[in-house]
Design a protein around this motif. Sequence first.
Motif, mmCIF file in Angstrom:
data_model
loop_
_atom_site.group_PDB
_atom_site.id
_atom_site.type_symbol
_atom_site.label_atom_id
_atom_site.label_comp_id
_atom_site.label_asym_id
_atom_site.label_seq_id
_atom_site.Cartn_x
_atom_site.Cartn_y
_atom_site.Cartn_z
ATOM 1 N N ILE A 76 57.648 48.788 94.224
ATOM 2 C CA ILE A 76 59.017 49.081 93.800
ATOM 3 C C ILE A 76 59.730 47.761 93.511
ATOM 4 O O ILE A 76 59.741 46.859 94.345
ATOM 5 N N GLY A 77 60.337 47.640 92.319
ATOM 6 C CA GLY A 77 61.053 46.432 91.960
ATOM 7 C C GLY A 77 62.296 46.240 92.808
ATOM 8 O O GLY A 77 63.019 47.201 93.096
ATOM 9 N N VAL A 78 62.549 45.002 93.220
ATOM 10 C CA VAL A 78 63.675 44.729 94.107
ATOM 11 C C VAL A 78 64.749 43.861 93.458
ATOM 12 O O VAL A 78 65.822 43.686 94.039
ATOM 13 N N ASN A 79 64.486 43.322 92.277
ATOM 14 C CA ASN A 79 65.434 42.407 91.645
ATOM 15 C C ASN A 79 66.717 43.150 91.250
ATOM 16 O O ASN A 79 66.670 44.197 90.574
ATOM 17 N N GLY A 80 67.847 42.596 91.681
ATOM 18 C CA GLY A 80 69.136 43.148 91.292
ATOM 19 C C GLY A 80 69.526 44.429 91.993
ATOM 20 O O GLY A 80 70.538 45.045 91.648
ATOM 21 N N LYS A 81 68.761 44.863 92.974
ATOM 22 C CA LYS A 81 69.042 46.115 93.679
ATOM 23 C C LYS A 81 69.677 45.816 95.035
ATOM 24 O O LYS A 81 69.290 44.870 95.719
ATOM 25 N N LYS A 82 70.651 46.646 95.405
ATOM 26 C CA LYS A 82 71.262 46.530 96.720
ATOM 27 C C LYS A 82 70.371 47.175 97.770
ATOM 28 O O LYS A 82 69.511 47.996 97.457
ATOM 29 N N CYS A 83 70.614 46.804 99.034
ATOM 30 C CA CYS A 83 69.733 47.263 100.108
ATOM 31 C C CYS A 83 69.721 48.783 100.217
ATOM 32 O O CYS A 83 68.660 49.390 100.345
ATOM 33 N N HIS A 84 70.912 49.425 100.138
ATOM 34 C CA HIS A 84 70.934 50.883 100.304
ATOM 35 C C HIS A 84 70.257 51.586 99.140
ATOM 36 O O HIS A 84 69.695 52.677 99.298
ATOM 37 N N GLU A 85 70.277 50.973 97.938
ATOM 38 C CA GLU A 85 69.567 51.561 96.802
ATOM 39 C C GLU A 85 68.058 51.503 97.025
ATOM 40 O O GLU A 85 67.334 52.469 96.704
ATOM 41 N N LEU A 86 67.574 50.388 97.549
ATOM 42 C CA LEU A 86 66.150 50.274 97.851
ATOM 43 C C LEU A 86 65.742 51.249 98.942
ATOM 44 O O LEU A 86 64.632 51.822 98.891
ATOM 45 N N PHE A 91 62.873 56.276 100.683
ATOM 46 C CA PHE A 91 62.913 57.632 101.210
ATOM 47 C C PHE A 91 62.285 58.623 100.229
ATOM 48 O O PHE A 91 61.670 59.610 100.647
ATOM 49 N N ARG A 92 62.434 58.359 98.936
ATOM 50 C CA ARG A 92 61.823 59.249 97.944
ATOM 51 C C ARG A 92 60.333 58.958 97.763
ATOM 52 O O ARG A 92 59.576 59.847 97.361
ATOM 53 N N ALA A 93 59.914 57.716 98.047
ATOM 54 C CA ALA A 93 58.519 57.329 97.817
ATOM 55 C C ALA A 93 57.600 57.754 98.955
ATOM 56 O O ALA A 93 56.418 58.052 98.725
ATOM 57 N N PHE A 94 58.121 57.800 100.194
ATOM 58 C CA PHE A 94 57.275 58.120 101.345
ATOM 59 C C PHE A 94 57.304 59.614 101.634
ATOM 60 O O PHE A 94 58.302 60.302 101.393
ATOM 61 N N ASN A 95 56.181 60.116 102.182
ATOM 62 C CA ASN A 95 56.094 61.497 102.639
ATOM 63 C C ASN A 95 55.149 61.556 103.828
ATOM 64 O O ASN A 95 54.721 60.517 104.352
#
Length: 526
Positions: A76-86, A91-95
């Motif tokens: 998952i790209g992290v550039n320019g993203k805030k912590c809560h967005e990541l 939460f959507r990626a894990f199951n």
Amino acid sequence: MPIVETIVTKRLAEALNYARDYSAMVTIKGPTGRGKTYTAQHWGRLNNHGRTRYVRAPSGCTRKNLVIMLCQSCGIGVNGKKCHELEMRLFRAFNSRNVVVVDEAGHLMPRGGSCTSAIEFVRDLHDICGCGVAMIFTDVYLDEMRHGRLANYFSQATGKPLRWQIEYDLLGRVVWMKGVEADPANAPQAGEKSDTVKPGATQPAYELRFAYDPFNRRIVKEVCKKANTGGPNTEHTVHAMLYTGQRPAVKLRKPADPAKPWIIEGQYLWGAGPSEILAYYERADVASSASAKPMMREHLLHQDVGLNVVLSTHCSLDKSNNLEIGDVASYWGLGENSTTGVIREATSSLDVEKGHEARLAIDRTLDHQSAHWKGADKPESGFLTLKLAQKQRLMAMDVWADKLPSKFRVYVVPEGKGPRRKEEPLSTWENNHKRDKVWDTELARPVTPMKPHTLPLESREGQEIVLAWDSCPGGIQVREFEVFAQPLHPGDLAFSGTIYDAETGLYYHGARYRLPELGTFISPDP
């Protein structure tokens, strides 16, 4: 390189398999240099079909550091993203098919009172996504904890987030604890000591002292509660315990008047087995005057094959003799226990749709029937209150829903303290109950009745759960609410006959203390 199987690697693989097969949260501890890291990495490559995410926490790891490392492990790209967005992306990626392995997990422990610590995010991943989690600790970290350099932890056992400082004697026994209310806004910054308390930042909530006899049995527990730093005690109690062998026999409390004899609070009745408890007799009016006639309450306790108290029935030994069933509990792991809370009533500021009454969402039956609350014509704040049958220590709540507000807040309050329609503005009520808020965020995934949304309740004690929102245009449609709670057993008996300390959230095993959230003992055998 093939791995050489040893006792350590075999036990570690068994723990990882358990986390994968049961989507469980496990802790693994051991000395350095025994192959824990290599075994975990090797297991992740060969097992779980590439769905294992391994991260190694650096020293002083923050919540943001951990989120970025997990995002990188998932691509998952992290550039320019805030912590809560990541966090939302994770939460959507894990199951439930994923396993998260955190090495050097001791570096995730909270520092300075922050309630948004890295270790809390690991727990959120497990609770919300249902994935397995394995946290690997070293004995060096546990040794530091025992000797006071990291001797603090967080607990919500008293209904508020508390940061505890601990002192040990030369035998490793806990002799003093001080709990202060955690205030994230006043957390120590980088470079400050973790035990630094800023002026006006925190207020003492509890101070406990313990005394032991030559057989390492805890015989005295003194509890002091203060409202302000340096102020007088608002509550002061001294409890004493008499034993038969290593088992508690009589629980005493020191009266306010030193000239009067100690008050018998309760008596334990044990069976032939080492931890087989049969009954607990409680004095129900220990705070009444000496002239009042004492009333005794009999609790019959029932245990499973692991000697865990799973059911209690009680009756008052007076003319009524009414028999009532208490908490029903199930246990797993190292003593975490849970029971399903009974919801008696659901009320809302929204109107109920005819034919879809609120009782359909609290009937403890998951079916196609659901309760509907009509949405407002224009955006306006509102609430939904769930009233439980009794006060409990609430852990989490599952919501099986077709429609929910996209963003809402969750509060846990005592009986009768929830908002009322047309009595006061909801904003005023929320402002008066800031400390009771346990959840405030957007839903991590779309609402679907096929999978529940799990809302953490932070082990708060209360009898009403309040959901509050600013806008709910589509209304609410819920098939079932399910509340999970830890039982409040009589005589403080719980896991395998151990004593539960309500002030700290610790379990006293007769010689040492265990913290369920950490999954291990915080003090050695003396």
